[in-house]
Design a protein around this motif. Structure first.
Motif, PDB file in Angstrom:
ATOM      1  N   ASP A 109      -5.617 -11.713  -0.978  1.00 50.78           N
ATOM      2  CA  ASP A 109      -5.980 -10.508  -0.237  1.00 50.78           C
ATOM      3  C   ASP A 109      -4.801  -9.562  -0.026  1.00 50.78           C
ATOM      4  OD1 ASP A 109      -8.630 -11.187   0.015  1.00 50.78           O
ATOM      5  OD2 ASP A 109      -8.342 -12.270   1.895  1.00 50.78           O
ATOM      6  N   VAL A 110      -3.602  -9.970  -0.413  1.00 55.31           N
ATOM      7  CA  VAL A 110      -2.409  -9.132  -0.260  1.00 55.31           C
ATOM      8  C   VAL A 110      -2.308  -8.182  -1.450  1.00 55.31           C
ATOM      9  CG1 VAL A 110       0.103  -9.128  -0.087  1.00 55.31           C
ATOM     10  CG2 VAL A 110      -1.225 -10.896   1.080  1.00 55.31           C
ATOM     11  N   LYS A 111      -2.125  -6.893  -1.161  1.00 49.26           N
ATOM     12  CA  LYS A 111      -2.124  -5.864  -2.207  1.00 49.26           C
ATOM     13  C   LYS A 111      -0.824  -5.058  -2.187  1.00 49.26           C
ATOM     14  CE  LYS A 111      -6.362  -7.058  -3.041  1.00 49.26           C
ATOM     15  NZ  LYS A 111      -6.670  -7.877  -4.231  1.00 49.26           N
ATOM     16  N   VAL A 151       0.111  10.937   1.262  1.00 48.93           N
ATOM     17  CA  VAL A 151       1.007  11.713   2.129  1.00 48.93           C
ATOM     18  C   VAL A 151       1.201  10.998   3.463  1.00 48.93           C
ATOM     19  CG1 VAL A 151       1.292  13.891   3.375  1.00 48.93           C
ATOM     20  CG2 VAL A 151       0.377  13.895   1.039  1.00 48.93           C
ATOM     21  N   ALA A 152       0.102  10.507   4.042  1.00 43.77           N
ATOM     22  CA  ALA A 152       0.176   9.809   5.326  1.00 43.77           C
ATOM     23  C   ALA A 152       0.994   8.519   5.216  1.00 43.77           C
ATOM     24  CB  ALA A 152      -1.230   9.509   5.842  1.00 43.77           C
ATOM     25  N   VAL A 153       0.794   7.773   4.124  1.00 42.15           N
ATOM     26  CA  VAL A 153       1.532   6.528   3.915  1.00 42.15           C
ATOM     27  C   VAL A 153       3.022   6.806   3.739  1.00 42.15           C
ATOM     28  CG1 VAL A 153       1.919   4.662   2.257  1.00 42.15           C
ATOM     29  CG2 VAL A 153      -0.392   5.187   3.003  1.00 42.15           C
ATOM     30  N   ASP A 154       3.358   7.766   2.884  1.00 39.33           N
ATOM     31  CA  ASP A 154       4.772   8.089   2.633  1.00 39.33           C
ATOM     32  C   ASP A 154       5.463   8.579   3.903  1.00 39.33           C
ATOM     33  OD1 ASP A 154       4.340   7.394   0.031  1.00 39.33           O
ATOM     34  OD2 ASP A 154       4.160   9.446  -0.717  1.00 39.33           O
ATOM     35  N   THR A 186      -0.199   4.099  -3.088  1.00 36.76           N
ATOM     36  CA  THR A 186       0.821   3.153  -3.542  1.00 36.76           C
ATOM     37  C   THR A 186       1.856   2.920  -2.448  1.00 36.76           C
ATOM     38  OG1 THR A 186       0.534   3.930  -5.818  1.00 36.76           O
ATOM     39  CG2 THR A 186       2.552   2.712  -5.323  1.00 36.76           C
ATOM     40  N   LEU A 187       2.262   1.665  -2.276  1.00 34.88           N
ATOM     41  CA  LEU A 187       3.241   1.312  -1.256  1.00 34.88           C
ATOM     42  C   LEU A 187       4.621   1.142  -1.878  1.00 34.88           C
ATOM     43  CD1 LEU A 187       1.162  -1.351   0.722  1.00 34.88           C
ATOM     44  CD2 LEU A 187       1.346   1.103   1.168  1.00 34.88           C
TER      45      LEU A 187
END
Length: 484
Positions: free
Chosen positions: A290-292, A386-389, A299-300
């Motif tokens: 379940d880890v992505k 954008v929110a993740v970055d 993208t992380l």
């Protein structure tokens, strides 16, 4: 020739127009006109040949890829993203009511073949197959609905015997007949299914657990969201699909069953108070599958991972697990941020004493942890990257500024709903305690949590205070803890 009149009838509104050889188009083209011909003694009423919609008429279904992100699903009311597959039917006014594929129902009228669906041939082969599956399920449901409930119970019992599925009886009221629950484990074949508890999508190839409802549909769950209910499964080895799972996922499923059995025994023996039970009963099953490396379509960066609705820093250099936890909120506690500003550099230290204070805690053997909510990551569907970055960029820069290793958990779930990880829910603390501290028991007398949302008159909420209370942690507001 006698005059000919046409009346268009729609509920209580009647509109008439004089019919002449070059008659204009009627104002309501979708309504079937009623024509009255005057004779010397009476009126003769003749309805035009255009048939009205009846229960026997076929459903007109259209399938296409959304041309923008402006349409909304008429069932769940959520936006339908650009280029996402959508299905629609026209209402009485001629407007198309669009739905997500998973929200669409063929209703009481079946479509004989998917080839009758407008636009079907233009779809990708994978989407054509998905649409075929949905249509077949709809037909099967209609067919099953015609059978008596007694026949359905007999069929379910027979399936359990034939398939050797792990089964358990539900507690039933006095005088009721027995029912059997079938538990199934598999890796999701696509990302179209959603968890019936948290309502979040289950990503392709993620481990999912399911039980069938009374209609024969499988209700899928994330491993961490699944509950065995009031009765235990005799053995996880008998769960359908268990032998096909990876070894790590088999162990995670066994742990989930064992944890449930343990909590059930504790409840029956009365070993814990009702308040402690509320805290301890939240068991989170953490599966490697379940880890992505991505949070949905975002993208992380390196070292950051996603699990269900949280993003976490996998392992910061120099981080050591400990029985002593010093936990902090981020926005308004460690970092001064503004919801109107976006970007990795849009922050500053909340208090000048923060770096020295955190370094001192680290030297004293504390493990430093940040628990922070960030609903924009879920809310900004078209700007999720954008929110993740922005959020992760600020956290990375903060860790560099204070120069001390920190474990970070970001709850991305929406502010409304039952997301188990979003503060004040205790899920982020529990996943740290159960899966990210090397099995070391946490000393609650020495551990604490600092946050600015304490329910005061100028605070935006009391989420931090409630989070600390839910986990039995000592609580401080930042201005007190950092000596302001």
């Amino acid at each position: 020739m006698l005059p000919l009149f046409t009346f268009h009838v729609s509920k209580s509104i009647i509109i008439s127009s004089l019919i002449i050889p070059t008659s204009p188009k009627p104002l309501f083209p979708n309504l079937s006109p009623i024509r009255f011909f005057q004779t010397p003694k009476h009126f003769v009423c003749i309805r035009s040949q255009k048939p009205s919609m009846s229960s026997s008429s076929p459903t007109h279904v259209e399938a296409q890829y959304a041309k923008s992100g402006n349409s909304s699903c008429k069932k769940c009311s959520e936006p339908i993203e650009n280029q996402a597959l959508r299905l629609g039917t026209k209402d009485a006014r001629g407007y198309t009511k669009w739905h997500h594929l998973g929200c669409f129902s063929f209703g009481s009228e079946s479509v004989a073949s998917v080839d009758m669906i407008k636009g079907f041939q233009s779809l990708k082969s994978s989407d054509q197959e998905a649409l075929k599956d949905d249509l077949e399920k709809s037909k099967e449901e209609d067919s099953n609905g015609k059978k008596s409930s007694q026949n359905r119970k007999v069929r379910e019992v027979k399936e359990a015997e034939d398939e050797n599925v792990g089964e358990r009886e539900l507690k039933k009221p006095k005088g009721s007949s027995s029912a059997v629950i079938h538990v199934e484990a598999e890796y999701a074949k696509s990302s179209r299914s959603s968890c019936k508890k948290c309502l979040e999508p289950i990503e392709k190839q993620a481990l999912r657990l399911g039980t069938k409802d009374t209609r024969g549909y499988t209700m899928w769950h994330h491993l961490g969201c699944f509950s065995f209910g009031s009765e235990s499964v005799a053995s996880v080895d008998k769960i359908k699909g268990f032998q096909s799972l990876k070894h790590g996922d088999q162990e995670a499923l066994k742990n989930l069953a064992d944890e449930f059995e343990k909590s059930k025994d504790e409840d029956s023996n009365g070993e814990k108070s009702s308040e402690n039970q509320k805290v301890s009963n939240l068991e989170i099953s953490f599966s490697v599958s379940d880890v992505k490396d991505k949070y949905k379509d975002a993208t992380l960066p390196p070292k950051w991972k996603a699990f269900q609705t949280i993003i976490y820093l996998e392992r910061d250099d120099g981080l050591h697990d400990s029985s002593k936890i010093a936990a902090f909120d981020f926005d308004g506690c460690l970092a001064n941020t503004d919801v109107r500003r976006v970007g990795a550099d849009a922050w500053s230290l909340m208090y000048p004493s923060i770096p020295d204070k955190l370094r001192s805690l680290y030297k004293d053997g504390y493990k430093l942890v940040i628990f922070t909510n960030e609903a924009n990551i879920e809310r900004w569907k078209n700007k999720r990257q954008v929110a993740v970055d922005s959020k992760i960029g600020r956290l990375n820069d903060f860790i560099k500024e204070v120069n001390v290793p920190i474990q970070v958990f970001i709850a991305c779930g929406p502010s409304r709903g039952e997301d188990p990880f979003r503060k004040p829910k205790p899920g982020m603390w529990h996943i740290l305690e159960q899966h990210f501290n090397s099995g070391i028991s946490i000393d609650m007398d020495q551990s604490f949590y600092v946050g600015d949302a304490a329910g005061r008159s100028n605070d935006h909420s009391d989420a931090d205070l409630k989070f600390a209370e839910a986990n039995g942690l000592k609580f401080y507001v930042p201005e007190d803890y950092f000596g302001v």
